[in-house]
Design an enzyme around this catalytic site. Structure first.
Site, PDB file in Angstrom:
ATOM      1  N   ASP A  34       0.848  -1.188   0.000  1.00 17.55           N
ATOM      2  CA  ASP A  34       0.000   0.000   0.000  1.00 17.55           C
ATOM      3  C   ASP A  34       0.885   1.241   0.000  1.00 17.55           C
ATOM      4  O   ASP A  34       2.097   1.159   0.059  1.00 17.55           O
ATOM      5  CB  ASP A  34      -0.866   0.015   1.270  1.00 17.55           C
ATOM      6  CG  ASP A  34      -2.147  -0.774   1.081  1.00 17.55           C
ATOM      7  OD1 ASP A  34      -2.462  -1.118  -0.062  1.00 17.55           O
ATOM      8  OD2 ASP A  34      -2.824  -1.031   2.085  1.00 17.55           O
ATOM      9  N   LYS A  58      -3.728   2.766  -2.976  1.00 10.04           N
ATOM     10  CA  LYS A  58      -5.028   3.362  -3.287  1.00 10.04           C
ATOM     11  C   LYS A  58      -5.025   4.783  -2.744  1.00 10.04           C
ATOM     12  O   LYS A  58      -5.554   5.046  -1.679  1.00 10.04           O
ATOM     13  CB  LYS A  58      -6.152   2.547  -2.653  1.00 10.04           C
ATOM     14  CG  LYS A  58      -6.318   1.181  -3.275  1.00 10.04           C
ATOM     15  CD  LYS A  58      -7.171   0.303  -2.414  1.00 10.04           C
ATOM     16  CE  LYS A  58      -6.381  -0.137  -1.201  1.00 10.04           C
ATOM     17  NZ  LYS A  58      -7.181  -0.850  -0.214  1.00 10.04           N
ATOM     18  N   MET A 173      -8.593   9.289   8.997  1.00 14.24           N
ATOM     19  CA  MET A 173      -9.213   9.576   7.690  1.00 14.24           C
ATOM     20  C   MET A 173     -10.208  10.735   7.795  1.00 14.24           C
ATOM     21  O   MET A 173     -11.242  10.725   7.124  1.00 14.24           O
ATOM     22  CB  MET A 173      -9.927   8.328   7.146  1.00 14.24           C
ATOM     23  CG  MET A 173      -8.982   7.217   6.775  1.00 14.24           C
ATOM     24  SD  MET A 173      -9.813   5.852   5.952  1.00 14.24           S
ATOM     25  CE  MET A 173     -10.571   5.033   7.317  1.00 14.24           C
TER      26      MET A 173
HETATM   27  C1  LIG Z   1      -7.093   3.517   5.391  1.00 14.08           C
HETATM   28  S1  LIG Z   1      -6.641   4.068   6.971  1.00 14.08           S
HETATM   29  C2  LIG Z   1      -5.561   2.773   7.440  1.00 14.08           C
HETATM   30  C3  LIG Z   1      -5.260   2.749   8.905  1.00 14.08           C
HETATM   31  C4  LIG Z   1      -4.264   1.664   9.278  1.00 14.08           C
HETATM   32  N1  LIG Z   1      -4.818   0.350   9.021  1.00 14.08           N
HETATM   33  C5  LIG Z   1      -3.789   1.769  10.708  1.00 14.08           C
HETATM   34  O1  LIG Z   1      -4.054   0.879  11.524  1.00 14.08           O
HETATM   35  O2  LIG Z   1      -3.090   2.745  11.010  1.00 14.08           O
HETATM   36  C6  LIG Z   1      -5.552   5.383   6.565  1.00 14.08           C
HETATM   37  C7  LIG Z   1      -5.549   6.495   7.612  1.00 14.08           C
HETATM   38  O3  LIG Z   1      -4.713   6.145   8.710  1.00 14.08           O
HETATM   39  C8  LIG Z   1      -4.119   7.313   9.230  1.00 14.08           C
HETATM   40  N2  LIG Z   1      -2.655   7.197   9.115  1.00 14.08           N
HETATM   41  C9  LIG Z   1      -1.978   6.116   8.692  1.00 14.08           C
HETATM   42  N3  LIG Z   1      -0.648   6.334   8.777  1.00 14.08           N
HETATM   43  C10 LIG Z   1      -0.494   7.586   9.267  1.00 14.08           C
HETATM   44  C11 LIG Z   1       0.630   8.394   9.591  1.00 14.08           C
HETATM   45  N4  LIG Z   1       1.887   7.966   9.448  1.00 14.08           N
HETATM   46  N5  LIG Z   1       0.413   9.638  10.100  1.00 14.08           N
HETATM   47  C12 LIG Z   1      -0.830  10.099  10.270  1.00 14.08           C
HETATM   48  N6  LIG Z   1      -1.934   9.375   9.978  1.00 14.08           N
HETATM   49  C13 LIG Z   1      -1.775   8.141   9.495  1.00 14.08           C
HETATM   50  C14 LIG Z   1      -4.654   8.496   8.441  1.00 14.08           C
HETATM   51  O4  LIG Z   1      -5.806   8.973   9.104  1.00 14.08           O
HETATM   52  C15 LIG Z   1      -5.012   7.822   7.134  1.00 14.08           C
HETATM   53  O5  LIG Z   1      -5.971   8.565   6.423  1.00 14.08           O
END
Ligand SMILES: C[S@@+](CC[C@H](N)C(=O)[O-])C[C@H]1O[C@@H](n2cnc3c(N)ncnc32)[C@H](O)[C@@H]1O
Length: 245
Positions: A34, A58, A173
């Site tokens: 991803d 995505k 998100m």
């Molecule tokens: C589709 S979700 C996936 C979440 C992931 N499965 C998790 O457990 O962190 C994606 C969202 O996770 C958050 N996110 C993931 N990595 C991040 C990071 N390094 N810094 C800030 N937000 C993050 C943001 O809100 C982003 O829009």
């Protein structure tokens, strides 16, 4: 039997993947990645020149590979006898569509091992000094997806209950809808002075953060350029953020 390993890669810093996850990547012949998680620095974890790496990112408004295509690729490679790793950001089961992939693999007769990861919902605030719980201050934390605005016909979040929950509110998100989300929470009874903070690209070299209140969060995020991907927090623990802005 055909097999896929679904790996949580952690929030972004490459060394926040678990040891088990790193070993599974090392063992894989095909890696489907991803955009989030340790993808950028994958070569720090494994010798990518020895593997087939397929980018199935995505991005919200960019290149998009349909979930069906991701499932098809995993199944095809696994059934061809290759060792397949599916690498996701954070934890595969926290807003990661991980279980959808497990079900699709099961339906195709492909075994799947799930290796949990460090979720951004907890680790990204922590990277800015904010614990989601603190004894005597908060006895709960609620993680919600803010990808749909309050009142949207498909939203499953009860913002009235969330405003009254009394613990830490973690929104992922939710950049696009931060103004609508904070306004709704305040309308539903959340104190506008509730401490708040936001972090984008947490644990990476581009980490950016801002401190605010529930009332000022949307404006402060915009002013500071805290954009997606970001996590924001509303609750007393946000006062611990270890930066001054
Ligand atoms: C589709 S979700 C996936 C979440 C992931 N499965 C998790 O457990 O962190 C994606 C969202 O996770 C958050 N996110 C993931 N990595 C991040 C990071 N390094 N810094 C800030 N937000 C993050 C943001 O809100 C982003 O829009």
């Amino acid at each position: 039997m055909a097999r896929v390993t679904l790996i949580g890669g952690g929030p972004g810093a490459w060394d926040l993947i678990t040891l088990r996850g790193a070993r599974a990547l090392e063992n894989a012949e095909v890696i489907l990645t991803d955009h989030l998680g340790p993808t950028e620095a994958l070569e720090e974890i494994v010798d990518t020149s020895q593997k087939t790496v397929i980018d199935v990112a995505k991005l919200p408004y960019g290149k998009s590979v349909a979930q069906d295509e991701i499932n098809r690729l995993m199944i095809e490679h696994a059934k061809a006898g290759r060792r397949v790793a599916r690498l996701k950001g954070g934890d595969p089961y926290v807003f990661g569509r991980g279980h959808e992939e497990v079900l699709a693999l099961a339906e195709a007769g492909v075994e799947c091992e799930v290796i949990p990861g460090v979720t951004s919902a907890i680790s990204v605030p922590a990277a800015a000094g904010v614990p989601v719980t603190h004894r005597g201050l908060t006895h709960s934390f609620t993680v919600v997806s803010g990808h749909l605005p309050p009142g949207h016909e498909k939203s499953l979040v009860d913002y009235g209950a969330l405003a009254r929950v009394g613990g830490t509110i973690v929104v992922i998100m939710g950049v696009k809808n931060v103004e609508a989300i904070t306004r709704t929470l305040i309308e539903e009874g959340l104190d506008p002075a509730t401490p708040a903070m936001a972090v984008s690209e947490g644990t990476t070299s581009r980490q950016l953060q801002v401190r605010a209140t529930a009332e000022t969060l949307a404006a402060e995020m915009e002013r500071a350029g805290v954009g997606s991907p970001a996590v924001y927090i509303l609750g007393n623990v946000a006062q611990f953020a270890n930066f001054s802005s």
